[in-house]
Design a protein around this motif. Structure first.
Motif, PDB file in Angstrom:
ATOM      1  N   ALA A 290       0.846  -1.201   0.000  1.00 49.68           N
ATOM      2  CA  ALA A 290       0.000   0.000   0.000  1.00 49.68           C
ATOM      3  C   ALA A 290       0.877   1.245   0.000  1.00 49.68           C
ATOM      4  CB  ALA A 290      -0.917  -0.001   1.219  1.00 49.68           C
ATOM      5  N   GLN A 291       1.801   1.322   0.955  1.00 55.01           N
ATOM      6  CA  GLN A 291       2.831   2.345   1.131  1.00 55.01           C
ATOM      7  C   GLN A 291       2.325   3.648   1.743  1.00 55.01           C
ATOM      8  OE1 GLN A 291       5.061   0.523   0.947  1.00 55.01           O
ATOM      9  NE2 GLN A 291       4.995  -0.777  -0.841  1.00 55.01           N
ATOM     10  N   SER A 292       1.099   4.052   1.478  1.00 53.34           N
ATOM     11  CA  SER A 292       0.581   5.279   2.107  1.00 53.34           C
ATOM     12  C   SER A 292      -0.941   5.263   2.082  1.00 53.34           C
ATOM     13  CB  SER A 292       1.105   6.515   1.374  1.00 53.34           C
ATOM     14  OG  SER A 292       0.567   7.706   1.935  1.00 53.34           O
ATOM     15  N   GLY A 293      -1.527   5.992   3.033  1.00 50.01           N
ATOM     16  CA  GLY A 293      -2.967   6.189   3.038  1.00 50.01           C
ATOM     17  C   GLY A 293      -3.369   7.525   2.448  1.00 50.01           C
ATOM     18  N   SER A 294      -2.409   8.219   1.857  1.00 49.88           N
ATOM     19  CA  SER A 294      -2.664   9.524   1.241  1.00 49.88           C
ATOM     20  C   SER A 294      -2.558   9.396  -0.265  1.00 49.88           C
ATOM     21  CB  SER A 294      -1.646  10.550   1.751  1.00 49.88           C
ATOM     22  OG  SER A 294      -1.605  11.684   0.908  1.00 49.88           O
ATOM     23  N   ASP A 295      -3.622   9.741  -0.969  1.00 50.82           N
ATOM     24  CA  ASP A 295      -3.569   9.712  -2.429  1.00 50.82           C
ATOM     25  C   ASP A 295      -2.534  10.697  -2.957  1.00 50.82           C
ATOM     26  OD1 ASP A 295      -5.534   7.731  -3.093  1.00 50.82           O
ATOM     27  OD2 ASP A 295      -7.098   9.136  -2.484  1.00 50.82           O
ATOM     28  N   LYS A 296      -2.344  11.801  -2.263  1.00 48.82           N
ATOM     29  CA  LYS A 296      -1.348  12.782  -2.692  1.00 48.82           C
ATOM     30  C   LYS A 296       0.059  12.198  -2.634  1.00 48.82           C
ATOM     31  CE  LYS A 296       0.620  15.761  -0.052  1.00 48.82           C
ATOM     32  NZ  LYS A 296       0.849  16.808   0.982  1.00 48.82           N
ATOM     33  N   VAL A 297       0.380  11.525  -1.527  1.00 48.27           N
ATOM     34  CA  VAL A 297       1.707  10.930  -1.371  1.00 48.27           C
ATOM     35  C   VAL A 297       1.909   9.789  -2.357  1.00 48.27           C
ATOM     36  CG1 VAL A 297       3.199   9.653   0.211  1.00 48.27           C
ATOM     37  CG2 VAL A 297       1.957  11.655   1.017  1.00 48.27           C
ATOM     38  N   LEU A 298       0.872   8.985  -2.573  1.00 46.61           N
ATOM     39  CA  LEU A 298       0.980   7.894  -3.528  1.00 46.61           C
ATOM     40  C   LEU A 298       1.269   8.426  -4.932  1.00 46.61           C
ATOM     41  CD1 LEU A 298      -1.917   5.554  -2.345  1.00 46.61           C
ATOM     42  CD2 LEU A 298       0.545   5.110  -2.189  1.00 46.61           C
ATOM     43  N   ILE A 329       4.782   2.957   4.385  1.00 53.66           N
ATOM     44  CA  ILE A 329       6.018   3.711   4.597  1.00 53.66           C
ATOM     45  C   ILE A 329       5.645   5.071   5.169  1.00 53.66           C
ATOM     46  CG2 ILE A 329       8.089   4.690   3.554  1.00 53.66           C
ATOM     47  CD1 ILE A 329       7.794   2.665   1.288  1.00 53.66           C
ATOM     48  N   PHE A 330       6.181   5.401   6.329  1.00 56.25           N
ATOM     49  CA  PHE A 330       5.937   6.709   6.935  1.00 56.25           C
ATOM     50  C   PHE A 330       7.177   7.592   6.751  1.00 56.25           C
ATOM     51  CE2 PHE A 330       2.825   4.032   8.909  1.00 56.25           C
ATOM     52  CZ  PHE A 330       1.727   4.858   9.090  1.00 56.25           C
ATOM     53  N   GLY A 331       6.911   8.890   6.597  1.00 48.26           N
ATOM     54  CA  GLY A 331       8.006   9.849   6.456  1.00 48.26           C
ATOM     55  C   GLY A 331       8.463  10.068   5.036  1.00 48.26           C
ATOM     56  N   MET A 332       7.634   9.738   4.054  1.00 51.45           N
ATOM     57  CA  MET A 332       8.037   9.977   2.668  1.00 51.45           C
ATOM     58  C   MET A 332       8.121  11.475   2.393  1.00 51.45           C
ATOM     59  SD  MET A 332       6.683   6.996   0.108  1.00 51.45           S
ATOM     60  CE  MET A 332       4.975   6.723   0.534  1.00 51.45           C
ATOM     61  N   ASP A 339      -1.296  13.985   5.859  1.00 51.43           N
ATOM     62  CA  ASP A 339      -1.031  12.745   5.125  1.00 51.43           C
ATOM     63  C   ASP A 339      -0.766  11.589   6.080  1.00 51.43           C
ATOM     64  OD1 ASP A 339      -1.186  13.969   2.555  1.00 51.43           O
ATOM     65  OD2 ASP A 339       0.873  14.710   2.804  1.00 51.43           O
ATOM     66  N   GLN A 340       0.016  11.847   7.133  1.00 47.40           N
ATOM     67  CA  GLN A 340       0.297  10.794   8.108  1.00 47.40           C
ATOM     68  C   GLN A 340      -0.972  10.359   8.834  1.00 47.40           C
ATOM     69  OE1 GLN A 340       3.603  11.561  10.704  1.00 47.40           O
ATOM     70  NE2 GLN A 340       5.026  11.959   9.029  1.00 47.40           N
ATOM     71  N   ALA A 341      -1.826  11.326   9.129  1.00 49.40           N
ATOM     72  CA  ALA A 341      -3.096  10.987   9.777  1.00 49.40           C
ATOM     73  C   ALA A 341      -3.948  10.102   8.862  1.00 49.40           C
ATOM     74  CB  ALA A 341      -3.850  12.261  10.138  1.00 49.40           C
ATOM     75  N   THR A 382       2.472  10.203  15.918  1.00 47.07           N
ATOM     76  CA  THR A 382       2.450   9.127  14.923  1.00 47.07           C
ATOM     77  C   THR A 382       3.161   7.894  15.460  1.00 47.07           C
ATOM     78  OG1 THR A 382       2.368  10.691  13.076  1.00 47.07           O
ATOM     79  CG2 THR A 382       3.135   8.475  12.585  1.00 47.07           C
ATOM     80  N   MET A 383       4.311   8.119  16.103  1.00 49.69           N
ATOM     81  CA  MET A 383       5.040   6.988  16.687  1.00 49.69           C
ATOM     82  C   MET A 383       4.185   6.246  17.714  1.00 49.69           C
ATOM     83  SD  MET A 383       8.819   8.635  17.328  1.00 49.69           S
ATOM     84  CE  MET A 383       9.712   9.493  16.034  1.00 49.69           C
ATOM     85  N   SER A 384       3.474   7.009  18.531  1.00 49.89           N
ATOM     86  CA  SER A 384       2.644   6.389  19.570  1.00 49.89           C
ATOM     87  C   SER A 384       1.532   5.546  18.971  1.00 49.89           C
ATOM     88  CB  SER A 384       2.055   7.469  20.479  1.00 49.89           C
ATOM     89  OG  SER A 384       3.086   8.187  21.135  1.00 49.89           O
ATOM     90  N   GLU A 385       0.954   6.020  17.877  1.00 49.41           N
ATOM     91  CA  GLU A 385      -0.124   5.272  17.231  1.00 49.41           C
ATOM     92  C   GLU A 385       0.416   3.990  16.602  1.00 49.41           C
ATOM     93  OE1 GLU A 385      -3.907   4.188  16.056  1.00 49.41           O
ATOM     94  OE2 GLU A 385      -3.193   5.636  17.554  1.00 49.41           O
ATOM     95  N   LEU A 386       1.612   4.064  16.011  1.00 50.72           N
ATOM     96  CA  LEU A 386       2.226   2.860  15.455  1.00 50.72           C
ATOM     97  C   LEU A 386       2.520   1.848  16.564  1.00 50.72           C
ATOM     98  CD1 LEU A 386       4.680   4.409  12.829  1.00 50.72           C
ATOM     99  CD2 LEU A 386       2.495   3.284  12.398  1.00 50.72           C
ATOM    100  N   ASP A 387       3.000   2.359  17.696  1.00 51.82           N
ATOM    101  CA  ASP A 387       3.234   1.469  18.844  1.00 51.82           C
ATOM    102  C   ASP A 387       1.935   0.832  19.322  1.00 51.82           C
ATOM    103  OD1 ASP A 387       5.956   1.895  18.871  1.00 51.82           O
ATOM    104  OD2 ASP A 387       5.869   3.518  20.338  1.00 51.82           O
ATOM    105  N   ARG A 388       0.853   1.610  19.323  1.00 51.39           N
ATOM    106  CA  ARG A 388      -0.442   1.076  19.777  1.00 51.39           C
ATOM    107  C   ARG A 388      -0.905  -0.051  18.856  1.00 51.39           C
ATOM    108  NH1 ARG A 388      -5.777   1.292  19.094  1.00 51.39           N
ATOM    109  NH2 ARG A 388      -5.595   2.487  17.170  1.00 51.39           N
TER     110      ARG A 388
END
Length: 426
Positions: A290-298, A329-332, A339-341, A382-388
């Motif tokens: 998938a790589q991202s949930g943002s159409d803009k980043v994709l 992938i986060f941080g592109m 975008d991260q949200a 963002t890090m906290s959500e990934l940890d969750r």
């Protein structure tokens, strides 16, 4: 009389697939050589010192995040072996950054696909011929510049086996027509697919069965692209491959396809494709990029798909009994907090549908269009959500370690700006 050549390999689990292909090329070309495998720096140095061959060449292969650690190992091996022989670095990092590896202490860098190069290199050492005659090398010039020889050819995949006398996944496709800006594969192997024939794959499987092996896996940048020259899957070719492999296996043999070490593009996940896999494969999971949930980043990354195909792919895979492992992938570059949200929201949505999220941090990899791009900041939230997600069993990955690698790669890139001209020997 030809000189005796010993090939010493710094043999590491992370790069065995590529090393096996090089050794298979030497064997099938019937190039005389002594072979020694060093599983530690100390063992590698002992092999270099112990051989009585006239010439010694030590092979190193590594990915970009490992370059710094491998340079430290190289220094240790050189010291312990009294500086004997030549050391060559190969793989995607050496191909992209030959000047870096030359400056780090390697005598040679392998550029591009290594099968033709290793055959020519060992023969040149046997004949005491100039190494400038070997294609696909970078050699230190008198002023310290990595001087390139002529390019090595990109041959059909059937020209060399994936392995001989060893085992591992069978490489069925090399190169990739997709132009993801973060990926080294199109740079290393070209922007078109080259597929191994079904006959060649079946030959590999027969040799594995003869050695008592029963599980078959594949190396490919995108599994359901097998046999197709373009963006659309050719499921008849995929079925020809899978059916052929099953025919070569004993009744208890198993085929793994679309799972590690390969993946599936989301737009290729259709009910028809999943029904086909269900008839042949043993894996209960597939890897979806998938790589991202943002159409803009994709769109910016050149993925060639949006978020809707990702949702559809997970739904279809789950409906057909597969658990999707979905890469993010986060941080592109250019990724905003919004975008991260969006990526976190999509990751959570997919996890609720039954997927596991494989989390990555963007790394500015050498050879890619984003080699010099600035990674986006990943905030604590963002890090906290990934940890969750990881704590509840819905995510896994080494994104924190990758963030450390990304910082080092960015610093190295600044020290080695892109060169617009490359000097060659001819």
């Amino acid at each position: 009389m030809a000189l005796a050549v010993c090939v010493v390999v710094r043999y590491r689990k992370a790069v065995t697939y590529g090393v096996h292909a090089l050794l298979a090329a030497l064997e099938t070309a019937k190039v005389e050589h002594e072979l020694r495998l060093g599983t530690t720096p100390e063992e590698t140095a002992e092999h270099i010192k112990a051989t009585t061959a006239d010439r010694v060449i030590t092979l190193w292969s590594f990915y970009s995040p490992d370059a710094e650690a491998m340079a430290a190992e190289l220094a240790t091996v050189k010291q312990l072996s009294d500086g004997r022989g030549l050391h060559i670095a190969g793989g995607v990092h050496a191909t992209a950054e030959p000047q870096q590896v030359i400056d780090a202490g390697w005598d040679l860098a392998g550029i591009g696909e290594g099968e033709s190069t290793i055959i020519s290199l060992v023969r040149a050492l046997q004949d005491d011929a100039p190494l400038t005659s070997v294609p696909g090398l970078a050699i230190r010039d008198s002023d310290g510049v990595a001087l390139r020889t002529r390019p090595a050819p990109q041959l059909p995949l059937d020209a060399f086996p994936s392995f001989v006398g060893r085992h591992g996944p069978i490489e069925i496709t090399r190169g990739c027509r997709y132009t993801c800006r973060f990926c080294q594969t199109p740079f290393m192997f070209g922007g078109q697919f080259r597929h191994r024939s079904v006959a060649s794959v079946r030959e590999h499987v027969r040799s594995m069965v003869d050695r008592g092996l029963r599980d078959v896996r594949f190396i490919t940048p995108t599994s359901l692209s097998y046999g197709s020259p373009g963006p659309d899957p050719d499921l008849d070719k995929v079925e020809e491959l899978l059916a052929g492999v099953k025919e070569e296996l004993p009744p208890h043999g198993r085929v793994f396809f679309g799972s590690f070490p390969s993946e599936v593009r989301p737009e290729h996940v259709t009910p028809e494709a999943m029904r086909l896999l269900k008839r042949y494969v043993a894996n209960d999971n597939i890897i979806i990029g998938a790589q991202s949930g943002s159409d803009k980043v994709l769109a910016a990354s050149g993925r060639g798909h949006g978020t809707s195909p990702v949702r559809d792919a997970v739904r279809i895979a789950v409906e057909h009994g597969f658990r999707p492992n979905v890469d993010f992938i986060f941080g592109m570059p250019g990724e905003s907090p919004e975008d991260q949200a969006q990526s976190l929201a999509l990751a959570g949505e997919l996890a609720d549908m039954g997927a596991r999220i494989h989390t990555h941090t963007f790394m500015p990899l050498p050879g890619t269009p984003w080699r010099d791009a600035e990674p986006a900041f990943i905030p604590l939230s963002t890090m906290s959500e990934l940890d969750r997600l990881a704590q509840r069993g819905d995510a896994y990955g080494h994104w924190r370690k990758q963030a450390e690698h990304a910082a080092r790669l960015a610093e190295t890139a600044k020290a080695y700006p892109r060169r617009t001209k490359r000097r060659r020997t001819s």
